[in-house]
Scaffold this motif. Structure first.
Motif, PDB file in Angstrom:
ATOM      1  N   ARG A  97       0.820  -1.206   0.000  1.00 47.42           N
ATOM      2  CA  ARG A  97       0.000   0.000   0.000  1.00 47.42           C
ATOM      3  C   ARG A  97       0.859   1.264   0.000  1.00 47.42           C
ATOM      4  NH1 ARG A  97      -5.503  -0.615  -1.128  1.00 47.42           N
ATOM      5  NH2 ARG A  97      -6.248  -2.593  -0.273  1.00 47.42           N
ATOM      6  N   MET A  98       0.170   2.416  -0.110  1.00 44.15           N
ATOM      7  CA  MET A  98       0.815   3.719  -0.051  1.00 44.15           C
ATOM      8  C   MET A  98      -0.036   4.634   0.817  1.00 44.15           C
ATOM      9  SD  MET A  98       1.721   4.180  -4.115  1.00 44.15           S
ATOM     10  CE  MET A  98       2.656   5.699  -3.843  1.00 44.15           C
ATOM     11  N   THR A  99       0.584   5.685   1.350  1.00 41.09           N
ATOM     12  CA  THR A  99      -0.175   6.693   2.083  1.00 41.09           C
ATOM     13  C   THR A  99      -0.978   7.492   1.072  1.00 41.09           C
ATOM     14  OG1 THR A  99       1.563   6.844   3.749  1.00 41.09           O
ATOM     15  CG2 THR A  99      -0.042   8.627   3.682  1.00 41.09           C
ATOM     16  N   GLN A 100      -2.304   7.334   1.094  1.00 44.14           N
ATOM     17  CA  GLN A 100      -3.166   7.950   0.068  1.00 44.14           C
ATOM     18  C   GLN A 100      -4.432   8.525   0.691  1.00 44.14           C
ATOM     19  OE1 GLN A 100      -2.898   4.155  -2.371  1.00 44.14           O
ATOM     20  NE2 GLN A 100      -3.063   5.655  -4.031  1.00 44.14           N
ATOM     21  N   THR A 101      -4.273   9.285   1.744  1.00 43.51           N
ATOM     22  CA  THR A 101      -5.433   9.889   2.389  1.00 43.51           C
ATOM     23  C   THR A 101      -6.256  10.665   1.370  1.00 43.51           C
ATOM     24  OG1 THR A 101      -4.200  10.073   4.440  1.00 43.51           O
ATOM     25  CG2 THR A 101      -6.182  11.409   4.238  1.00 43.51           C
ATOM     26  N   ASN A 102      -7.553  10.425   1.346  1.00 46.01           N
ATOM     27  CA  ASN A 102      -8.441  11.072   0.384  1.00 46.01           C
ATOM     28  C   ASN A 102      -9.462  11.904   1.170  1.00 46.01           C
ATOM     29  OD1 ASN A 102      -9.866   9.669  -2.701  1.00 46.01           O
ATOM     30  ND2 ASN A 102      -9.001  11.642  -2.260  1.00 46.01           N
ATOM     31  N   GLU A 103      -9.065  13.112   1.571  1.00 48.22           N
ATOM     32  CA  GLU A 103      -9.906  13.947   2.429  1.00 48.22           C
ATOM     33  C   GLU A 103     -10.865  14.779   1.570  1.00 48.22           C
ATOM     34  OE1 GLU A 103     -12.004  15.118   4.859  1.00 48.22           O
ATOM     35  OE2 GLU A 103     -10.351  14.218   6.006  1.00 48.22           O
ATOM     36  N   VAL A 104     -12.085  14.285   1.432  1.00 46.65           N
ATOM     37  CA  VAL A 104     -13.058  14.912   0.541  1.00 46.65           C
ATOM     38  C   VAL A 104     -13.446  16.308   1.013  1.00 46.65           C
ATOM     39  CG1 VAL A 104     -15.056  13.918   1.722  1.00 46.65           C
ATOM     40  CG2 VAL A 104     -15.214  14.514  -0.704  1.00 46.65           C
ATOM     41  N   ARG A 105     -13.309  16.595   2.296  1.00 46.61           N
ATOM     42  CA  ARG A 105     -13.692  17.914   2.810  1.00 46.61           C
ATOM     43  C   ARG A 105     -12.857  19.040   2.197  1.00 46.61           C
ATOM     44  NH1 ARG A 105     -14.052  19.148   9.309  1.00 46.61           N
ATOM     45  NH2 ARG A 105     -15.545  20.873   9.254  1.00 46.61           N
ATOM     46  N   ARG A 106     -11.693  18.697   1.639  1.00 41.94           N
ATOM     47  CA  ARG A 106     -10.879  19.730   0.982  1.00 41.94           C
ATOM     48  C   ARG A 106     -11.599  20.353  -0.202  1.00 41.94           C
ATOM     49  NH1 ARG A 106      -5.671  15.839   1.420  1.00 41.94           N
ATOM     50  NH2 ARG A 106      -5.057  16.372   3.545  1.00 41.94           N
ATOM     51  N   CYS A 107     -12.616  19.676  -0.735  1.00 45.17           N
ATOM     52  CA  CYS A 107     -13.396  20.280  -1.820  1.00 45.17           C
ATOM     53  C   CYS A 107     -14.042  21.588  -1.367  1.00 45.17           C
ATOM     54  CB  CYS A 107     -14.478  19.311  -2.298  1.00 45.17           C
ATOM     55  SG  CYS A 107     -13.854  17.947  -3.317  1.00 45.17           S
ATOM     56  N   ALA A 108     -14.337  21.711  -0.069  1.00 45.36           N
ATOM     57  CA  ALA A 108     -14.950  22.936   0.433  1.00 45.36           C
ATOM     58  C   ALA A 108     -14.001  24.119   0.331  1.00 45.36           C
ATOM     59  CB  ALA A 108     -15.397  22.746   1.883  1.00 45.36           C
ATOM     60  N   THR A 109     -12.694  23.863   0.414  1.00 48.30           N
ATOM     61  CA  THR A 109     -11.727  24.953   0.281  1.00 48.30           C
ATOM     62  C   THR A 109     -11.376  25.210  -1.179  1.00 48.30           C
ATOM     63  OG1 THR A 109      -9.840  23.443   0.620  1.00 48.30           O
ATOM     64  CG2 THR A 109     -10.774  24.490   2.565  1.00 48.30           C
ATOM     65  N   PRO A 151     -26.197  20.097  -5.031  1.00 50.83           N
ATOM     66  CA  PRO A 151     -27.329  19.208  -5.318  1.00 50.83           C
ATOM     67  C   PRO A 151     -27.984  18.665  -4.050  1.00 50.83           C
ATOM     68  CG  PRO A 151     -25.228  18.149  -5.847  1.00 50.83           C
ATOM     69  CD  PRO A 151     -24.917  19.572  -5.560  1.00 50.83           C
ATOM     70  N   GLY A 152     -29.269  18.901  -3.912  1.00 50.76           N
ATOM     71  CA  GLY A 152     -29.972  18.528  -2.692  1.00 50.76           C
ATOM     72  C   GLY A 152     -29.980  17.041  -2.407  1.00 50.76           C
ATOM     73  N   GLU A 153     -29.822  16.223  -3.457  1.00 53.06           N
ATOM     74  CA  GLU A 153     -29.872  14.769  -3.257  1.00 53.06           C
ATOM     75  C   GLU A 153     -28.530  14.180  -2.836  1.00 53.06           C
ATOM     76  OE1 GLU A 153     -28.566  15.433  -7.501  1.00 53.06           O
ATOM     77  OE2 GLU A 153     -29.963  16.351  -6.066  1.00 53.06           O
ATOM     78  N   SER A 154     -27.490  15.006  -2.775  1.00 52.70           N
ATOM     79  CA  SER A 154     -26.157  14.485  -2.442  1.00 52.70           C
ATOM     80  C   SER A 154     -26.101  13.970  -1.008  1.00 52.70           C
ATOM     81  CB  SER A 154     -25.104  15.576  -2.621  1.00 52.70           C
ATOM     82  OG  SER A 154     -23.827  15.103  -2.196  1.00 52.70           O
ATOM     83  N   PRO A 155     -25.482  12.795  -0.785  1.00 52.32           N
ATOM     84  CA  PRO A 155     -25.343  12.275   0.575  1.00 52.32           C
ATOM     85  C   PRO A 155     -24.184  12.904   1.344  1.00 52.32           C
ATOM     86  CG  PRO A 155     -24.325  10.748  -0.966  1.00 52.32           C
ATOM     87  CD  PRO A 155     -24.943  11.856  -1.795  1.00 52.32           C
ATOM     88  N   VAL A 156     -23.449  13.820   0.691  1.00 49.97           N
ATOM     89  CA  VAL A 156     -22.245  14.400   1.288  1.00 49.97           C
ATOM     90  C   VAL A 156     -22.465  15.877   1.579  1.00 49.97           C
ATOM     91  CG1 VAL A 156     -19.787  14.863   0.975  1.00 49.97           C
ATOM     92  CG2 VAL A 156     -20.790  12.785   0.009  1.00 49.97           C
ATOM     93  N   LEU A 157     -22.293  16.265   2.846  1.00 49.30           N
ATOM     94  CA  LEU A 157     -22.339  17.668   3.250  1.00 49.30           C
ATOM     95  C   LEU A 157     -20.975  18.041   3.814  1.00 49.30           C
ATOM     96  CD1 LEU A 157     -23.830  20.344   3.800  1.00 49.30           C
ATOM     97  CD2 LEU A 157     -24.462  19.410   6.054  1.00 49.30           C
ATOM     98  N   LEU A 158     -20.351  19.062   3.226  1.00 43.17           N
ATOM     99  CA  LEU A 158     -19.033  19.504   3.640  1.00 43.17           C
ATOM    100  C   LEU A 158     -19.157  20.872   4.308  1.00 43.17           C
ATOM    101  CD1 LEU A 158     -17.107  18.556   0.363  1.00 43.17           C
ATOM    102  CD2 LEU A 158     -17.492  17.157   2.409  1.00 43.17           C
ATOM    103  N   GLU A 159     -18.774  20.938   5.571  1.00 40.54           N
ATOM    104  CA  GLU A 159     -18.884  22.174   6.341  1.00 40.54           C
ATOM    105  C   GLU A 159     -17.514  22.813   6.497  1.00 40.54           C
ATOM    106  OE1 GLU A 159     -22.443  21.586   9.416  1.00 40.54           O
ATOM    107  OE2 GLU A 159     -20.946  19.981   9.572  1.00 40.54           O
ATOM    108  N   CYS A 160     -17.475  24.142   6.406  1.00 39.39           N
ATOM    109  CA  CYS A 160     -16.202  24.850   6.434  1.00 39.39           C
ATOM    110  C   CYS A 160     -16.408  26.236   7.053  1.00 39.39           C
ATOM    111  CB  CYS A 160     -15.658  24.974   5.008  1.00 39.39           C
ATOM    112  SG  CYS A 160     -14.079  25.823   4.840  1.00 39.39           S
ATOM    113  N   ARG A 161     -15.500  26.634   7.918  1.00 40.14           N
ATOM    114  CA  ARG A 161     -15.553  27.996   8.465  1.00 40.14           C
ATOM    115  C   ARG A 161     -14.607  28.889   7.659  1.00 40.14           C
ATOM    116  NH1 ARG A 161     -12.494  25.062  12.190  1.00 40.14           N
ATOM    117  NH2 ARG A 161     -10.402  25.908  12.567  1.00 40.14           N
ATOM    118  N   THR A 162     -14.975  30.142   7.502  1.00 39.03           N
ATOM    119  CA  THR A 162     -14.203  31.041   6.650  1.00 39.03           C
ATOM    120  C   THR A 162     -13.804  32.311   7.395  1.00 39.03           C
ATOM    121  OG1 THR A 162     -16.056  32.346   5.770  1.00 39.03           O
ATOM    122  CG2 THR A 162     -15.579  30.226   4.702  1.00 39.03           C
TER     123      THR A 162
END
Length: 322
Positions: A97-109, A151-162
């Protein structure tokens, strides 16, 4: 013990001591205790040194392998005993394996940057892992507790403070094509690959929500897989993008694993490609950029075409516009 062995052990100890502070700031007391334990334990240091030099000795890879195999991380003593008893299995996972963290919350930034570019967009992610960050148009976003967009049907909600007057988008971008590049692409539909990504999430108070978010994003990607390419073919990928779309090549927490020469090569390559280049990395990756160093030491530096525009939380939890 030879002077060379003592020196190598010292370097391993120093690395784990340094990482202990990162684990502490990242809210993972379990990993902080383990890192400090490795820094004091010659036997575990020797096991680390039995691995090939380079990326196979990364602490997060070792810790992820232990979690993947169901090993304990609650106490240093339990971890140490288990690793010694199961070392060949641990080594096998590390080598595979390899270190491959896939942090989807980065999409918010990334979203405020992507939404400002003229669309439609063709996305290429370097170091895409399973491609979870290639779907910024398929997730919902809430900034500073505001009403979600996307999209309202998305199962993913990404929260971010600015902070700093972030130009918050009113919509998600229009993405017509997406491709991921990785030395070892993962499959969001493969249970073993998704479980490996879960194993790379640090234990701590936010682990459960991060794992739930990862699982939800993997379901989105598995339903409509992107083009995934194994290897280093950045130069070839733009030729695959559809005409009439704006090419955006981006990466997060990837270039830090390259050598200094490799980073220079990446910068030269990105400068010669059509479209835009979005970099979201630790500031030491491109320290010569104006404003590269963030006010908060652990934050990433977000740049568009080599110009720093913001600083971001390493897990996408915050965005400070410059």
């Amino acid at each position: 013990m030879s002077a060379d062995t003592a020196g190598e052990r010292a370097r391993v100890a120093d690395r784990y001591r340094w990482l202990a502070s990162s684990y502490a700031r990242g809210g993972s007391p379990d990993y902080e205790r383990i890192a400090l334990g490795v820094a004091r334990d010659a036997r575990i240091q020797d096991l680390v040194l039995s691995l090939p030099e380079g990326n196979k000795r990364q602490p997060n890879l070792l810790l992820g392998a232990v979690r993947y195999l169901g090993g304990p991380t609650g106490t240093w003593e339990g971890f140490r005993v288990w690793v010694e008893e199961h070392w060949e299995r641990v080594r096998g996972v590390v080598m595979a394996r390899m270190t491959q963290t896939n942090e989807v919350r980065r999409c918010a930034t990334l979203l405020p940057v992507l939404a400002r570019l003229e669309g439609p967009l063709a996305l290429v992610e370097v170091g895409a892992s399973a491609g979870l960050c290639l779907y910024p148009d398929r997730y919902r976003y809430s900034y500073d507790g505001g009403a979600p967009l996307g999209p309202g049907e998305s199962p993913v909600l990404l929260e971010c403070r600015t902070s700093g007057g972030v130009p918050l988008p009113g919509r998600v971008p229009h993405v017509v094509w997406r491709a991921g590049l990785d030395l070892n692409p993962l499959d969001a539909a493969d249970e073993g690959d998704v479980r490996w990504l879960e194993s790379l999430v640090w234990p701590g108070e936010h682990r459960r929500e991060r794992v739930e978010r990862l699982r939800a994003a993997a379901s989105v990607v598995a339903a409509d897989p992107p083009v995934m390419v194994a290897g280093n073919l950045v130069e070839a990928l733009p030729e695959l993008a559809p005409e009439g779309a704006t090419l955006v090549v981006f990466h997060s927490a990837v270039a830090a694993y390259l050598s200094e020469g490799g980073r220079a090569d990446l910068e030269r390559l990105m400068g010669g490609l059509p479209g835009h280049w979005v970099s979201n990395e630790g500031w030491r990756v491109f320290p010569e950029w104006e404003g590269a160093r963030p006010p908060v030491e652990n934050d990433f530096t977000l740049a568009v075409d080599g110009r720093v525009v913001a600083y971001t939380g390493e897990h996408g939890q915050s965005l400070n516009w410059r």
